[in-house]
Design a protein around this motif. Sequence first.
Motif, mmCIF file in Angstrom:
data_model
loop_
_atom_site.group_PDB
_atom_site.id
_atom_site.type_symbol
_atom_site.label_atom_id
_atom_site.label_comp_id
_atom_site.label_asym_id
_atom_site.label_seq_id
_atom_site.Cartn_x
_atom_site.Cartn_y
_atom_site.Cartn_z
ATOM 1 N N ARG A 320 0.830 -1.199 0.000
ATOM 2 C CA ARG A 320 0.000 0.000 0.000
ATOM 3 C C ARG A 320 0.871 1.258 0.000
ATOM 4 O O ARG A 320 1.746 1.403 0.859
ATOM 5 C CB ARG A 320 -0.882 -0.001 1.252
ATOM 6 C CG ARG A 320 -1.757 1.225 1.431
ATOM 7 C CD ARG A 320 -3.004 1.153 0.605
ATOM 8 N NE ARG A 320 -3.882 2.294 0.842
ATOM 9 C CZ ARG A 320 -5.078 2.421 0.279
ATOM 10 N NH1 ARG A 320 -5.529 1.500 -0.538
ATOM 11 N NH2 ARG A 320 -5.819 3.473 0.519
ATOM 12 N N ILE A 321 0.619 2.142 -0.933
ATOM 13 C CA ILE A 321 1.398 3.378 -0.964
ATOM 14 C C ILE A 321 0.586 4.517 -0.365
ATOM 15 O O ILE A 321 -0.636 4.621 -0.570
ATOM 16 C CB ILE A 321 1.864 3.721 -2.392
ATOM 17 C CG1 ILE A 321 0.680 3.931 -3.337
ATOM 18 C CG2 ILE A 321 2.782 2.622 -2.930
ATOM 19 C CD1 ILE A 321 1.093 4.480 -4.699
ATOM 20 N N GLN A 322 1.269 5.351 0.389
ATOM 21 C CA GLN A 322 0.569 6.410 1.136
ATOM 22 C C GLN A 322 1.605 7.407 1.645
ATOM 23 O O GLN A 322 2.445 7.078 2.482
ATOM 24 C CB GLN A 322 -0.161 5.764 2.320
ATOM 25 C CG GLN A 322 -1.225 6.610 2.927
ATOM 26 C CD GLN A 322 -2.603 6.330 2.308
ATOM 27 O OE1 GLN A 322 -2.725 5.987 1.129
ATOM 28 N NE2 GLN A 322 -3.634 6.487 3.081
ATOM 29 N N GLY A 323 1.601 8.609 1.131
ATOM 30 C CA GLY A 323 2.512 9.648 1.610
ATOM 31 C C GLY A 323 3.960 9.388 1.222
ATOM 32 O O GLY A 323 4.266 8.467 0.459
ATOM 33 N N ALA A 336 3.567 7.424 -4.493
ATOM 34 C CA ALA A 336 3.808 7.633 -3.064
ATOM 35 C C ALA A 336 4.686 6.478 -2.576
ATOM 36 O O ALA A 336 4.846 5.468 -3.280
ATOM 37 C CB ALA A 336 2.484 7.670 -2.297
ATOM 38 N N HIS B 168 -7.733 3.332 -3.485
ATOM 39 C CA HIS B 168 -6.271 3.415 -3.442
ATOM 40 C C HIS B 168 -5.807 4.647 -2.677
ATOM 41 O O HIS B 168 -4.604 4.849 -2.512
ATOM 42 C CB HIS B 168 -5.727 3.476 -4.868
ATOM 43 C CG HIS B 168 -6.187 4.722 -5.568
ATOM 44 N ND1 HIS B 168 -7.477 4.852 -6.031
ATOM 45 C CD2 HIS B 168 -5.572 5.894 -5.804
ATOM 46 C CE1 HIS B 168 -7.617 6.061 -6.555
ATOM 47 N NE2 HIS B 168 -6.491 6.713 -6.422
ATOM 48 N N THR B 171 -5.849 8.073 3.646
ATOM 49 C CA THR B 171 -5.266 9.239 4.303
ATOM 50 C C THR B 171 -4.558 10.137 3.292
ATOM 51 O O THR B 171 -4.564 11.359 3.426
ATOM 52 C CB THR B 171 -4.234 8.770 5.356
ATOM 53 O OG1 THR B 171 -4.840 7.792 6.180
ATOM 54 C CG2 THR B 171 -3.766 9.927 6.205
ATOM 55 N N ASP B 172 -3.941 9.509 2.301
ATOM 56 C CA ASP B 172 -3.150 10.272 1.324
ATOM 57 C C ASP B 172 -4.027 10.727 0.169
ATOM 58 O O ASP B 172 -4.070 10.130 -0.906
ATOM 59 C CB ASP B 172 -2.007 9.391 0.807
ATOM 60 C CG ASP B 172 -1.006 10.198 -0.004
ATOM 61 O OD1 ASP B 172 -1.274 11.399 -0.259
ATOM 62 O OD2 ASP B 172 0.030 9.636 -0.376
ATOM 63 N N LEU B 175 -3.436 11.251 -3.779
ATOM 64 C CA LEU B 175 -3.511 10.211 -4.812
ATOM 65 C C LEU B 175 -4.880 10.115 -5.475
ATOM 66 O O LEU B 175 -5.068 9.316 -6.385
ATOM 67 C CB LEU B 175 -3.162 8.846 -4.196
ATOM 68 C CG LEU B 175 -1.787 8.719 -3.515
ATOM 69 C CD1 LEU B 175 -1.656 7.344 -2.862
ATOM 70 C CD2 LEU B 175 -0.668 8.928 -4.526
#
Lengths: 370, 370
Positions: A320-323, A336, B168, B171-172, B175
């Motif tokens: 999972r990509i985030q920030g 991210a 997807h 929080t971010d 995206l």
Amino acid sequence: MPIYQAPLRDYQFILSELLNIYQQTDLRGFDEIDADLTDAILQGVADFTTDIMLPLNASGDLEGCKLVDGKVITPKGFKQAYKQYVEDGCATLTCDPEYGGQGLPEVIGTFATEMKTATNMAFAMYPGLTHGAYSAIHVHGSDELKQKYLAKLVSGEWTGTMNLTESHAGTDLALLRTKAVPAGDDLYAISGEKIFISSGDHDLAENIIHLVLARLPDAPEGVKGISLFAVPKFLVNADGSLGEANTLSATGLEHKMGIHGNSTCVMHFDSAIGELVGAPHQGLKAMFTMMNQARLGVGIQGLGVSDIAYQNALVYAKERIQGRALSGVKQPEQAADSLLVHGDVRRMLLSQKSFNEGTRALMQPTSIMA
Amino acid sequence: MPIYQAPLRDYQFILSELLNIYQQTDLRGFDEIDADLTDAILQGVADFTTDIMLPLNASGDLEGCKLVDGKVITPKGFKQAYKQYVEDGCATLTCDPEYGGQGLPEVIGTFATEMKTATNMAFAMYPGLTHGAYSAIHVHGSDELKQKYLAKLVSGEWTGTMNLTESHAGTDLALLRTKAVPAGDDLYAISGEKIFISSGDHDLAENIIHLVLARLPDAPEGVKGISLFAVPKFLVNADGSLGEANTLSATGLEHKMGIHGNSTCVMHFDSAIGELVGAPHQGLKAMFTMMNQARLGVGIQGLGVSDIAYQNALVYAKERIQGRALSGVKQPEQAADSLLVHGDVRRMLLSQKSFNEGTRALMQPTSIMA
């Protein structure tokens, strides 16, 4: 579907390096095994749990058990999986060879329980309760009772249950009201209602042996007046074949979060025929053999569930990509960075991993002493 | 059924004794009210929540929302209860009088939210999200948008939602991919999929105003390229009447433990017509008005759920008998003493009570500053 990697390398490390267990020749069951045999057995359990039990976990929980015409139907696939479980000898690992068990040391059973719980706790509870019933009868039962029940409980052809709680009597068993009346020939007629009975009824096995706490007519008040009875779903003939249905039934299914695949039953006993396990009024002592095993088992369940949760959290944190990482972009080819770059995520994952590995190592001295 | 006693005496104590609030003449909304009026209003909310909302909590959770032919049907009783909620003016308490609100200070709304959450959090979330949408449009919307939507959101005849998360992008929000394309006349065509949308569709109100984060064609990357749009379920004609259905729908219901009575929706927008709330690319700022209110609201939800849990734990601890007090028998007329005699049970109950009372007192300075 969640992934699961059985922690076989951890098991090897704990047995060979941490406990140096193959040199401990005075421990029961270790005189006939070595590291190669242990590895092969644990690999077999790892394969069964990962290939057979894990795929039935989510579907079993979503479908749940059903109570139809007084009989519990387990979720799709459970029956076939349990048949294979019995045929593969999974139930027999640590049991007494006199009754068909493999006599392996308890460490093997502990690791097997961890893998079974991690992959499918609801399914694992059917043989889990059976093993407890086997132990209580093995320690406290008469020779006749052992001959009647143990071989079938060891093989898993029959399963067992633990009947303590009544709606008004939970922790305080002194309050329980289920009655046992002598019915001749060392038999007793058991009447009462028990709740929260895991694996209380199901379609996985030919017979179910209920271990039931009840009071004899002359019983003193309180916990000193409780006796333990083995009460079969189907009466057992002298030649070991199944006779008529006993007067007991599951009258309701209860809800336990995450284990809808295990039948948590309200059990009604209506002058059901049973036999004493241990001496009259000494039932709590006999039941404590089963209860203490269940208590240790619940600890292992905690580890199993925690470990598969950790393994899948780790997969998610990588995918999972985030920030972006506070220290600068780590994966510029992605929109991210993965969750894993974030310090607090790593801290949480490492905490899980540490607790799991520590718990796994702590369990074994406990099981060796048990 | 669980009991609930609205903590009205606590509310009085906090307002009159702790905050001495009726002397604070510089606080918005306090110039027109006094303790008697506040008490009467809070008593009204207490009656509505206890008499109407609480009885629907368990049944609503068991029944849950259903998605039938693209429309969400709320549990039995919700529609009638919401109708009464609107007719009684419950939705209007703290809203701007220019749009039909009562202009009461936020402390009233905070206490009302606590009582609503305690008695039926799933139900409370329908007006809860509506109030957030009202606030975002009230602070950031054009005069035209305010005229179009606010009066109906204040009355509760229409409800609102908050559309941020995509599968997807949680929080971010940098995206997020939902697109907004200019469609003439200051209108935009919104396309994309949002998940976890509380109250996303339902049968309680005539119209639902979705506040949706999306990107314009010329948007910069990241969070500086996000705009906020008001996207109605039904288009609104110039005279305020409802026009044709917009091209959006709930395509799935998602599971959130304990709030099955609230419709958590997957929302699909297919060139749905919407209008900008605030300036282009400044959507996150506008949405934060709603998000911050939601964050404070979640804190109040925690208190509400904790308080009704405490109240019912206390009832159980008094009724349920189990064991005897360590200091000697306390209720000799019973077979065992109540749970309340056990020191650790009292400790747990007092911890709950202390946390709840402390949280309740801490909330109010926060709401006064908000």
